[in-house]
Design a protein around this motif. Structure first.
Motif, PDB file in Angstrom:
ATOM      1  N   ARG A 238     -65.121  40.754  16.820  1.00 15.32           N
ATOM      2  CA  ARG A 238     -65.486  41.778  18.166  1.00 15.32           C
ATOM      3  C   ARG A 238     -67.098  41.402  18.355  1.00 15.32           C
ATOM      4  NH1 ARG A 238     -63.126  46.282  15.509  1.00 15.32           N
ATOM      5  NH2 ARG A 238     -60.751  45.802  15.730  1.00 15.32           N
TER       6      ARG A 238
ATOM      7  N   ARG B  64     -51.967  43.673   9.651  1.00 13.56           N
ATOM      8  CA  ARG B  64     -53.454  43.503   8.913  1.00 13.56           C
ATOM      9  C   ARG B  64     -53.701  42.032   9.147  1.00 13.56           C
ATOM     10  NH1 ARG B  64     -56.106  41.942   4.564  1.00 13.56           N
ATOM     11  NH2 ARG B  64     -57.775  43.469   4.038  1.00 13.56           N
ATOM     12  N   SER B  65     -55.021  41.977   9.550  1.00 12.49           N
ATOM     13  CA  SER B  65     -55.735  40.810   9.529  1.00 12.49           C
ATOM     14  C   SER B  65     -56.499  40.377   8.398  1.00 12.49           C
ATOM     15  CB  SER B  65     -56.656  40.840  10.858  1.00 12.49           C
ATOM     16  OG  SER B  65     -57.761  39.772  10.961  1.00 12.49           O
ATOM     17  N   LEU B  66     -56.337  38.888   8.315  1.00 11.60           N
ATOM     18  CA  LEU B  66     -56.959  38.509   6.992  1.00 11.60           C
ATOM     19  C   LEU B  66     -58.428  38.538   7.101  1.00 11.60           C
ATOM     20  CD1 LEU B  66     -55.194  35.584   5.165  1.00 11.60           C
ATOM     21  CD2 LEU B  66     -56.330  37.352   4.225  1.00 11.60           C
ATOM     22  N   ASP B  67     -58.821  37.969   8.622  1.00 11.95           N
ATOM     23  CA  ASP B  67     -59.935  37.884   8.962  1.00 11.95           C
ATOM     24  C   ASP B  67     -60.751  39.149   9.191  1.00 11.95           C
ATOM     25  OD1 ASP B  67     -60.016  35.024   8.830  1.00 11.95           O
ATOM     26  OD2 ASP B  67     -59.207  34.771  10.770  1.00 11.95           O
ATOM     27  N   ASP B  68     -62.174  39.478   9.419  1.00 10.80           N
ATOM     28  CA  ASP B  68     -62.762  40.482   9.850  1.00 10.80           C
ATOM     29  C   ASP B  68     -62.803  40.607  11.348  1.00 10.80           C
ATOM     30  OD1 ASP B  68     -64.611  42.723  10.128  1.00 10.80           O
ATOM     31  OD2 ASP B  68     -65.397  42.195   8.402  1.00 10.80           O
ATOM     32  N   LEU B  69     -61.873  41.794  11.651  1.00 11.07           N
ATOM     33  CA  LEU B  69     -61.873  41.890  13.069  1.00 11.07           C
ATOM     34  C   LEU B  69     -63.116  42.384  13.717  1.00 11.07           C
ATOM     35  CD1 LEU B  69     -58.535  43.870  12.997  1.00 11.07           C
ATOM     36  CD2 LEU B  69     -58.841  41.510  13.664  1.00 11.07           C
ATOM     37  N   GLU B  70     -63.840  43.094  13.112  1.00  3.49           N
ATOM     38  CA  GLU B  70     -65.224  43.773  13.618  1.00  3.49           C
ATOM     39  C   GLU B  70     -66.183  42.712  13.545  1.00  3.49           C
ATOM     40  OE1 GLU B  70     -65.111  46.793  14.173  1.00  3.49           O
ATOM     41  OE2 GLU B  70     -67.064  46.786  15.092  1.00  3.49           O
TER      42      GLU B  70
END
Lengths: 298, 293
Positions: free
Chosen positions: B278, B269-275
């Motif tokens: 991107r 799981r990533s703390l930062d927003d992956l979207e």
């Protein structure tokens, strides 16, 4: 130990399998039991329990996505001719409105059937699903989410998330599971997060965490609230999971700074390694040897 | 049937270290014929015993066990008492007494507490072998405090070759840590208030509970030659080897426990927003393309 006790012991081993290693554990257990016939029938309940509690993912027949096989996904078959196994091992994917048979040993799906969802709860369930998929994209590298309605209530929904990473070549694997039960009439959100990591290169090191949360839903979230209510609910979940991950990071720091250092120092207070010859001579030089060239230069 | 023992060992390498004792007991009950193979190859947390004669604590493991009794390194007595329990030869016992004294100092210097024990036994080929055990347990003083346990098991074989000695060392460290502060910590910023205020701040009545457990063991081996001046050199030689090994393994444990397992969590799981990230990359690409044009 009689045969039944051996199967029971084998089942306990299976239920403790680390992420992605159930087949390895099953192979070991096969070798130890060396009675394939009784094993195959005997461990099915354990495999079913493992798959449903670990949120095992299944390829939905005829669709490009995966769904979670869990208790919430189980369907009680209405078909008269369905046997016990049939009714136990039929699950559904609300996203594609498909039910399927699931083989708990091979993890294969078969025999898809269309399922007509409950008219009353479906709109908000679908809204939660859309918001959940967006959330999954934002925070999980490789995860699966399923959103289920619950029987007998049109205001209670279960969101399940699972993310797995298996890297047997580098001897590690990991699994993140979370589950949220959202009830728009009781105005509650109950959740739990479970993380397991296994690292096994010349050793066996495991992280195992549990976390549960229960909170009150803000009045703005209602079943009739559609997409806006659904994304508010997922914002709550995003906030909770973010906070949890940060606090897990703090727990790591605390264990490293306090517990690890408290158990064993990196070096003695003197900041240098032990002078073994000196300790030896000081402690018991006289006692152990009858002098001569006993303890070198010290 | 070495095959079966391999399967049992592979199983123990996979199942949760927190359940090693009950899982070993299950395997022994399933395959009683292989009990000795299993108990001799799977390390289990060391038991702390008290010497009846001296009142001093010592550690119990498979190496000082005879039947159901354990030998104390301080009094050389078995508990429960054994008429004809195995004991080292008088010459080796002398060395064992000295080794226990010296490693007790080592324990105090590095562990500042805990218990240590050294056991030696004669080998058929004229050499001898031994095990150095160290254990420290941290119990929480308050409910939110962390707890942990460290168990070191160093098994060595010594072979004298004239004025030299060759040592083979196999070291296992078992380490377990539990942190329960997650629940208390995360609710600090949201003090519990009465339900009346629920509609103003939405999460003020949140209840959280949970814990994080890091547990496991790692094993490493090494061989080394040392000068041998007299019998006491065996203690200083193995002492230096064990100290070196523990320093190396402590670093390794630190890396695996706090580095590798944590990295896997952040890989899931990533703390930062992956979207967002991107989209940022897409935008950057577009901009680069735009400038190039």
């Amino acid at each position: 130990m009689d045969s039944a006790e051996r199967i029971e012991a084998a089942s306990k081993f299976l239920l403790q399998s680390p992420p992605g290693e159930i087949n390895d554990v099953l192979n070991d257990v096969r070798n130890i039991i060396s009675d394939d016939d009784s094993l195959q029938a005997g461990v099915l309940p354990a495999l079913r329990e493992y798959n449903t509690t670990q949120f095992t993912t299944a390829d939905v027949p005829g669709h490009q996505h995966q769904s979670i096989v869990s208790e919430a996904a189980r369907i009680s078959s209405s078909r008269e001719d369905a046997g016990e196994e049939e009714s136990l091992d039929r699950y559904w994917d609300p996203r594609s409105r498909t039910s399927f048979r699931f083989d708990h040993l091979s993890l294969e799906t078969s025999d898809p059937e269309h399922v007509e969802p409950d008219e009353e709860s479906e709109p908000f369930r679908a809204a939660l699903e859309t918001a959940s998929l967006a959330y999954l994209q934002a925070h999980y590298h490789d995860g699966v989410v399923s959103v289920f309605p619950t029987q007998g209530s049109s205001s209670r929904f279960i969101i399940q998330i699972v993310a797995n990473k298996y890297n047997p070549n580098n001897y590690w694997s990991g699994r993140w599971r979370s589950e949220y039960t959202i009830d728009t009439s009781a105005k509650t959100l109950e959740g739990k997060i479970l993380v397991n990591v296994h690292y096994y290169e010349q050793g066996n090191v495991q992280l195992s965490t549990t976390h549960s949360v229960s909170l009150t839903l803000p009045p703005a979230i209602t079943s009739s609230g559609g997409a806006s209510s659904a994304s508010k609910a997922l914002a709550l979940i995003e906030d909770e999971e973010g906070k949890y991950q940060t606090s897990l990071n703090d727990a790591y720091a605390e264990m490293s700074e306090k517990t690890f250092k408290g158990l064993r120092r990196a070096l003695p207070m003197t900041r240098s390694k032990l002078d073994w010859d000196r300790v030896m001579g000081y402690k018991l030089g006289a006692e152990l040897t009858n002098s001569k060239n006993a303890f070198g230069a010290a | 049937m070495g095959d079966l023992v391999d399967s049992m060992l592979d199983l123990m390498r996979r199942l949760p270290p927190t359940h090693v004792e009950e899982n070993v007991a299950s395997l022994v009950a399933m395959c009683p014929d292989y009990a000795d193979d299993l108990l001799g190859s799977v390390d289990q947390p060391l038991k702390v015993m008290t010497d009846r004669a001296t009142g001093k604590e010592y550690l119990a493991c498979d190496y000082n066990r005879d039947g159901d009794s354990y030998r104390s390194p301080w009094s050389n007595e078995y508990d429960p008492p054994l008429e004809d329990g195995t004991v080292p030869s008088p010459k080796l016992r002398k060395l064992e007494i000295a080794a226990n004294e010296v490693f007790d100092t080592y324990r105090e210097m590095y562990y500042e507490g805990g218990v240590s024990s050294v056991f030696l036994w004669d080998l058929d080929d004229g050499g001898f072998a031994g095990v150095v055990l160290l254990k420290k347990v941290m119990t929480p003083q308050a409910p939110g405090e962390p707890s942990g346990a460290w168990d070191s098991i160093h098994v060595f074989e010594a072979a004298e070759r004239g004025r030299q000695a060759h040592y083979k060392l196999t070291s296992t460290i078992m380490l377990q840590m539990v942190d329960r502060s997650i629940s208390t910590r995360s609710s600090k910023d949201e003090p519990v208030k009465s339900k009346v205020g629920a509609d103003k701040t939405e999460q003020n009545d949140a209840k959280r509970d949970g814990e994080a457990t890091l547990s496991g063991s790692m094993t490493r081996q090494t061989e080394q030659d040392f000068q041998l001046q007299d019998q006491s050199s065996h203690i200083t030689n193995t002492g230096k080897m064990i100290e070196e090994m523990e320093i190396k393994m402590r670093n390794l444990l630190q890396e695996v426990y706090f580095g590798k397992t944590r990295d896997v969590v952040f890989d899931l799981r990533s703390l930062d927003d992956l979207e967002k990230a991107r989209r940022q990359r897409e935008l950057q690409k577009e901009l680069v393309g735009f400038i190039k044009r």
